[in-house]
Design an enzyme around this catalytic site. Structure first.
Site, mmCIF file in Angstrom:
data_model
loop_
_atom_site.group_PDB
_atom_site.id
_atom_site.type_symbol
_atom_site.label_atom_id
_atom_site.label_comp_id
_atom_site.label_asym_id
_atom_site.label_seq_id
_atom_site.Cartn_x
_atom_site.Cartn_y
_atom_site.Cartn_z
ATOM 1 N N ASN A 115 -8.527 -26.318 11.585
ATOM 2 C CA ASN A 115 -9.278 -26.817 10.431
ATOM 3 C C ASN A 115 -10.696 -26.270 10.414
ATOM 4 O OD1 ASN A 115 -11.297 -29.130 11.190
ATOM 5 N ND2 ASN A 115 -9.485 -29.605 12.395
ATOM 6 N N GLU A 167 0.214 -29.000 16.467
ATOM 7 C CA GLU A 167 0.801 -30.038 15.608
ATOM 8 C C GLU A 167 2.212 -29.644 15.170
ATOM 9 O OE1 GLU A 167 0.196 -31.903 11.156
ATOM 10 O OE2 GLU A 167 -1.542 -31.007 12.140
#
Length: 173
Positions: free
Chosen positions: A126, A31
């Protein structure tokens, strides 16, 4: 992901408007690499110590976060920036709501169980962070990708086992 797309748009606008861009995240995360493709002059920091080492004075600063970061850690970064003498600081909370909810749930669940199983890809930031949250609560936590990785020994003398998955983990897993 709508959160990542929103981050791209925010970054484009900050760059167009002449802000010095600070991204709270992991430089190696896909990202972040994508965001740096939009604004290669953005600064990526992973901690307040990294932020303190930057020479940022009299600037207009825009700050956003990798979508999988914790709100508490992002708040520390923002708090530090707010205490500095900038002309302007613009803050964009780009943390994924689903990720945040999962983090809060794992934190609460870890208080009630003897063991946590966190299911998801080993490369998922995550998912790794969910296991870290449980471990910070002093609960044994295992990050696994499938049931094949389960070990019977982990379950010995454990009465309550919490199970959670990363935001990107397919439901069928």
């Amino acid at each position: 992901c709508p959160y990542v797309l929103a981050s791209h748009k925010i970054l484009q606008n900050l760059k167009k408007d002449g802000y010095r861009i600070i991204i709270f995240g992991d430089k190696r995360h896909p990202e972040i690499k994508g965001l740096l493709g939009i604004a290669d002059d953005a600064v990526v920091v992973d901690s307040i110590d990294e932020l303190k080492s930057l020479n940022l004075k009299d600037l207009r600063v825009g700050v956003l976060a990798q979508t999988t970061r914790s709100r508490a850690d992002f708040s520390k970064i923002v708090g530090y920036l707010a205490s500095r003498d900038f002309k302007e600081v613009r803050v964009f909370n780009t943390i994924c709501r689903d990720t945040e909810i999962r983090q809060d749930c794992v934190s609460e669940l870890a208080d009630e169980v003897d063991l946590m199983l966190i299911i998801g890809g080993k490369n998922s930031a995550n998912t790794r962070h969910l296991a870290d949250i449980a471990r910070r609560k002093k609960v044994p936590a295992y990050h696994i990708e499938s049931e094949k990785e389960l070990k019977k020994g982990w379950l010995k003398n454990k009465l309550r086992i919490g199970v959670a998955s990363g935001a990107s983990t397919p439901e069928y897993i």
